[in-house]
Design an enzyme around this catalytic site. Structure first.
Site, PDB file in Angstrom:
ATOM      1  N   THR A  52       0.826  -1.214   0.000  1.00  0.00           N
ATOM      2  CA  THR A  52       0.000   0.000   0.000  1.00  0.00           C
ATOM      3  C   THR A  52       0.860   1.263   0.000  1.00  0.00           C
ATOM      4  O   THR A  52       1.899   1.316   0.641  1.00  0.00           O
ATOM      5  CB  THR A  52      -0.913  -0.006   1.249  1.00  0.00           C
ATOM      6  OG1 THR A  52      -1.608  -1.260   1.282  1.00  0.00           O
ATOM      7  CG2 THR A  52      -1.916   1.124   1.223  1.00  0.00           C
ATOM      8  N   GLU A  53       0.361   2.278  -0.708  1.00  0.00           N
ATOM      9  CA  GLU A  53       1.040   3.587  -0.767  1.00  0.00           C
ATOM     10  C   GLU A  53       0.046   4.677  -0.367  1.00  0.00           C
ATOM     11  O   GLU A  53      -1.172   4.443  -0.403  1.00  0.00           O
ATOM     12  CB  GLU A  53       1.557   3.828  -2.190  1.00  0.00           C
ATOM     13  CG  GLU A  53       2.544   2.739  -2.604  1.00  0.00           C
ATOM     14  CD  GLU A  53       3.232   3.008  -3.932  1.00  0.00           C
ATOM     15  OE1 GLU A  53       2.850   3.974  -4.631  1.00  0.00           O
ATOM     16  OE2 GLU A  53       4.159   2.250  -4.254  1.00  0.00           O
ATOM     17  N   ARG A  55     -26.343 -12.757  33.564  1.00  0.00           N
ATOM     18  CA  ARG A  55     -27.061 -11.496  33.757  1.00  0.00           C
ATOM     19  C   ARG A  55     -28.571 -11.767  33.801  1.00  0.00           C
ATOM     20  O   ARG A  55     -29.106 -12.482  32.939  1.00  0.00           O
ATOM     21  CB  ARG A  55     -26.748 -10.560  32.585  1.00  0.00           C
ATOM     22  CG  ARG A  55     -27.440  -9.220  32.643  1.00  0.00           C
ATOM     23  CD  ARG A  55     -26.770  -8.312  33.625  1.00  0.00           C
ATOM     24  NE  ARG A  55     -27.296  -6.953  33.558  1.00  0.00           N
ATOM     25  CZ  ARG A  55     -26.911  -5.998  34.406  1.00  0.00           C
ATOM     26  NH1 ARG A  55     -26.028  -6.253  35.370  1.00  0.00           N
ATOM     27  NH2 ARG A  55     -27.405  -4.784  34.294  1.00  0.00           N
ATOM     28  N   GLU A  89      -5.986  -6.621   3.472  1.00  0.00           N
ATOM     29  CA  GLU A  89      -5.761  -7.681   2.479  1.00  0.00           C
ATOM     30  C   GLU A  89      -6.723  -7.562   1.302  1.00  0.00           C
ATOM     31  O   GLU A  89      -7.200  -8.552   0.754  1.00  0.00           O
ATOM     32  CB  GLU A  89      -5.899  -9.058   3.159  1.00  0.00           C
ATOM     33  CG  GLU A  89      -4.744  -9.997   2.915  1.00  0.00           C
ATOM     34  CD  GLU A  89      -3.538  -9.700   3.790  1.00  0.00           C
ATOM     35  OE1 GLU A  89      -3.591  -8.713   4.551  1.00  0.00           O
ATOM     36  OE2 GLU A  89      -2.545 -10.433   3.690  1.00  0.00           O
TER      37      GLU A  89
HETATM   38  C1  LIG Z   1      -4.336  -1.469  10.359  1.00  0.00           C
HETATM   39  C2  LIG Z   1      -3.961  -1.687   8.929  1.00  0.00           C
HETATM   40  C3  LIG Z   1      -2.897  -2.538   8.633  1.00  0.00           C
HETATM   41  C4  LIG Z   1      -2.475  -2.709   7.293  1.00  0.00           C
HETATM   42  N1  LIG Z   1      -1.377  -3.482   7.024  1.00  0.00           N
HETATM   43  C5  LIG Z   1      -0.879  -3.486   5.756  1.00  0.00           C
HETATM   44  C6  LIG Z   1       0.370  -4.134   5.466  1.00  0.00           C
HETATM   45  O1  LIG Z   1       1.004  -4.754   6.336  1.00  0.00           O
HETATM   46  N2  LIG Z   1       0.870  -4.056   4.200  1.00  0.00           N
HETATM   47  C7  LIG Z   1       0.217  -3.377   3.199  1.00  0.00           C
HETATM   48  O2  LIG Z   1       0.720  -3.326   2.081  1.00  0.00           O
HETATM   49  N3  LIG Z   1      -0.981  -2.765   3.456  1.00  0.00           N
HETATM   50  C8  LIG Z   1      -1.522  -2.800   4.704  1.00  0.00           C
HETATM   51  N4  LIG Z   1      -2.723  -2.162   4.956  1.00  0.00           N
HETATM   52  C9  LIG Z   1      -3.365  -1.413   3.874  1.00  0.00           C
HETATM   53  C10 LIG Z   1      -4.636  -2.046   3.355  1.00  0.00           C
HETATM   54  O3  LIG Z   1      -4.340  -3.227   2.634  1.00  0.00           O
HETATM   55  C11 LIG Z   1      -5.341  -0.977   2.509  1.00  0.00           C
HETATM   56  O4  LIG Z   1      -5.823   0.009   3.419  1.00  0.00           O
HETATM   57  C12 LIG Z   1      -6.475  -1.528   1.682  1.00  0.00           C
HETATM   58  O5  LIG Z   1      -5.975  -2.365   0.674  1.00  0.00           O
HETATM   59  C13 LIG Z   1      -7.305  -0.394   1.021  1.00  0.00           C
HETATM   60  O6  LIG Z   1      -6.491   0.543   0.416  1.00  0.00           O
HETATM   61  P1  LIG Z   1      -6.742   2.111   0.722  1.00  0.00           P
HETATM   62  O7  LIG Z   1      -6.761   2.270   2.193  1.00  0.00           O
HETATM   63  O8  LIG Z   1      -5.729   2.878  -0.038  1.00  0.00           O
HETATM   64  O9  LIG Z   1      -8.184   2.401   0.178  1.00  0.00           O
HETATM   65  P2  LIG Z   1      -8.561   2.848  -1.313  1.00  0.00           P
HETATM   66  O10 LIG Z   1      -7.912   1.945  -2.278  1.00  0.00           O
HETATM   67  O11 LIG Z   1      -8.325   4.298  -1.461  1.00  0.00           O
HETATM   68  O12 LIG Z   1     -10.138   2.578  -1.313  1.00  0.00           O
HETATM   69  C14 LIG Z   1     -11.054   3.520  -0.730  1.00  0.00           C
HETATM   70  C15 LIG Z   1     -12.472   2.987  -0.923  1.00  0.00           C
HETATM   71  O13 LIG Z   1     -12.778   2.822  -2.315  1.00  0.00           O
HETATM   72  C16 LIG Z   1     -13.173   1.503  -2.580  1.00  0.00           C
HETATM   73  N5  LIG Z   1     -12.675   1.088  -3.895  1.00  0.00           N
HETATM   74  C17 LIG Z   1     -11.461   1.358  -4.447  1.00  0.00           C
HETATM   75  N6  LIG Z   1     -11.368   0.796  -5.662  1.00  0.00           N
HETATM   76  C18 LIG Z   1     -12.535   0.136  -5.889  1.00  0.00           C
HETATM   77  C19 LIG Z   1     -13.039  -0.654  -6.944  1.00  0.00           C
HETATM   78  N7  LIG Z   1     -12.306  -0.901  -8.057  1.00  0.00           N
HETATM   79  N8  LIG Z   1     -14.284  -1.180  -6.832  1.00  0.00           N
HETATM   80  C20 LIG Z   1     -15.015  -0.940  -5.728  1.00  0.00           C
HETATM   81  N9  LIG Z   1     -14.588  -0.207  -4.687  1.00  0.00           N
HETATM   82  C21 LIG Z   1     -13.365   0.320  -4.762  1.00  0.00           C
HETATM   83  C22 LIG Z   1     -12.549   0.660  -1.474  1.00  0.00           C
HETATM   84  O14 LIG Z   1     -13.254  -0.565  -1.258  1.00  0.00           O
HETATM   85  C23 LIG Z   1     -12.666   1.603  -0.286  1.00  0.00           C
HETATM   86  O15 LIG Z   1     -13.966   1.514   0.218  1.00  0.00           O
HETATM   87  C24 LIG Z   1      -3.184  -2.042   6.260  1.00  0.00           C
HETATM   88  C25 LIG Z   1      -4.283  -1.250   6.567  1.00  0.00           C
HETATM   89  C26 LIG Z   1      -4.671  -1.062   7.883  1.00  0.00           C
HETATM   90  C27 LIG Z   1      -5.839  -0.161   8.183  1.00  0.00           C
END
Ligand SMILES: Cc1cc2nc3c(=O)[nH]c(=O)nc-3n(C[C@H](O)[C@H](O)[C@H](O)COP(=O)(O)OP(=O)(O)OC[C@H]3O[C@@H](n4cnc5c(N)ncnc54)[C@H](O)[C@@H]3O)c2cc1C
Length: 388
Positions: free
Chosen positions: A129-130, A273, A368
């Protein structure tokens, strides 16, 4: 509540699950609440997990792991998450990276990493993730530029769990930013900490406390050619999608564990309870709620174990893994909210555990690959398999 029936595990694997279950009851549940509220890194518990062999579950015996079935791996994950979801999170990414190296690594990469990952002497995490996004991984901006000695890495990764504890981080990066399709220009680099790699900050979180989730900055980080996972550039996206099948089963199992903890606490509470002169479970609204909670937990586990069997069967398991992750995490969200209702005001109390389950549940919906992304995977697979 009795432990769930475990189908298709051999006696050794049943013993592994039972040992972890007993350890969770004796050593994790009594301390999890205080550690979580203080956001304390669970160093001693993680050392115990190493001694129990948890870090080597997904690693073949030839490299010092136990190489258990994915169903056994999932059921151990469930037990850990039942005690404290953060502990299951502390071995999730590690296991995915171990599987990536086992499946795609060169002989030298396997010999170098797997024996140490199996004991937990070295720990692993993955950085996909970025700040610009985690769902659209083909749009990542982290760049691995070829140099005379290997690669130079530049870019920012965020939300990386266990980033400080990890000795090796599997970084998804573009080796060919002009590739069409973009996925063919993506590779995985196995990076170690060094100049040009900074774990820049720990991100504040709703739940999943105790273990760190961080931002990592690569700025002129240099690594050798042997850091490339496997021998060929451009394979990283495909490799990571394969690794994420295990990751999604692991997240599903975490959700089952948290939901089961919420169910077990609620079942106990509803018998102790009393309201209107009887235990609250006898009020149909509460009893039916508990019945629905238990049904969701069991259905989530069945889907998770089915996905585990599909993965071990050697074929594609993305449909089964996606369904398990989607259903189990939504079930967990529902069951943990129901647990608060069963507990009434005490469900809102920081002196009970159900508020923690409720705060931990949303991570399984997002992590994930969000559940929207799982739905995309599922429908694409359905149309492929059942063309009109
Ligand atoms: C506590 C925590 C631990 C994590 N650990 C890791 C890690 O160890 N390594 C790592 O690499 N990442 C990690 N992540 C990141 C995580 O995998 C991402 O947050 C996740 O994949 C979503 O990416 P984003 O947050 O950028 O959301 P975005 O990609 O910006 O998505 C935002 C919203 O848009 C929706 N959306 C986006 N594209 C589509 C589509 N094509 N169709 C339908 N809906 C869509 C999404 O479902 C979401 O609701 C972690 C996240 C958290 C919160």
């Amino acid at each position: 509540m009795a432990a769930p029936e475990i189908a298709d595990l051999d006696p050794d694997e049943r013993d592994i699950v039972a040992v972890v279950r007993d350890w969770v009851d004796g050593s994790v549940r009594p301390v999890a609440r205080d550690l979580e509220h203080a956001n304390t890194y669970p160093g001693e518990l993680i050392e115990e997990m190493k001694r129990l062999g948890v870090y080597g579950l997904a690693i073949p015996q030839a490299y010092g792991g136990s190489g258990v079935s994915t169903a056994c791996f999932a059921l151990v994950t469930e037990e850990l998450a039942r005690g404290w979801m953060s502990l299951a999170g502390a071995m999730g990414g590690h296991s995915v990276v171990a599987r990536l190296i086992t499946t795609f690594g060169t002989g030298a990469q396997k010999d170098h990493w797997l024996p140490r990952l199996a004991t937990g002497q070295a720990r692993a995490t993955m950085a996909l993730t970025e700040p610009g996004g985690g769902s659209d991984l083909q749009a990542i901006r982290t760049r691995a530029t070829a140099t005379a000695a290997g690669y130079r890495l530049d870019g920012v990764k965020t939300w990386i769990s266990n980033a400080r504890a990890a000795d090796v981080t599997a970084v998804l990066a573009k080796t060919d930013p002009d590739a069409v399709p973009a996925s063919h220009g993506i590779s995985i680099l196995l990076t170690e900490k060094g100049p040009g790699c900074t774990v820049s900050r720990d991100l504040p979180k709703l739940g999943y406390k105790g273990v760190e989730t961080c931002e990592i900055v690569f700025d002129g980080y240099e690594c050798g050619r042997d850091a490339l996972l496997g021998t060929e550039e451009g394979q990283g996206f495909r490799q990571m999608m394969g690794g994420l099948e295990l990751g999604r089963i692991q997240v599903a199992a975490r959700a089952v564990g948290v939901a089961r903890a919420a169910l077990e606490d609620s079942l106990r509470y509803a018998q102790q309870r009393e309201a209107f002169g009887q235990p609250i479970w006898r009020h149909q609204a509460v009893g039916h709620r508990l019945a629905d909670m238990a049904t969701r937990v069991d259905a989530a586990r069945l889907l998770t174990v089915r996905a585990a069997a599909a993965l071990d069967g050697g074929g594609r398991s993305d449909l089964a893994a996606g369904m398990a992750k989607l259903f189990a995490s939504e079930a967990c969200l529902q069951v943990t909210a129901d647990a608060i209702k069963v507990h009434g005001g005490y469900g809102f109390s920081a002196e009970f555990d159900v508020e923690r389950y409720y705060r931990d549940a949303p991570l399984m919906v997002v992590g994930e690959g969000t559940n929207d992304i799982q739905r995309n995977v599922i429908i694409r697979q359905l149309v492929d398999r059942y063309p009109a």
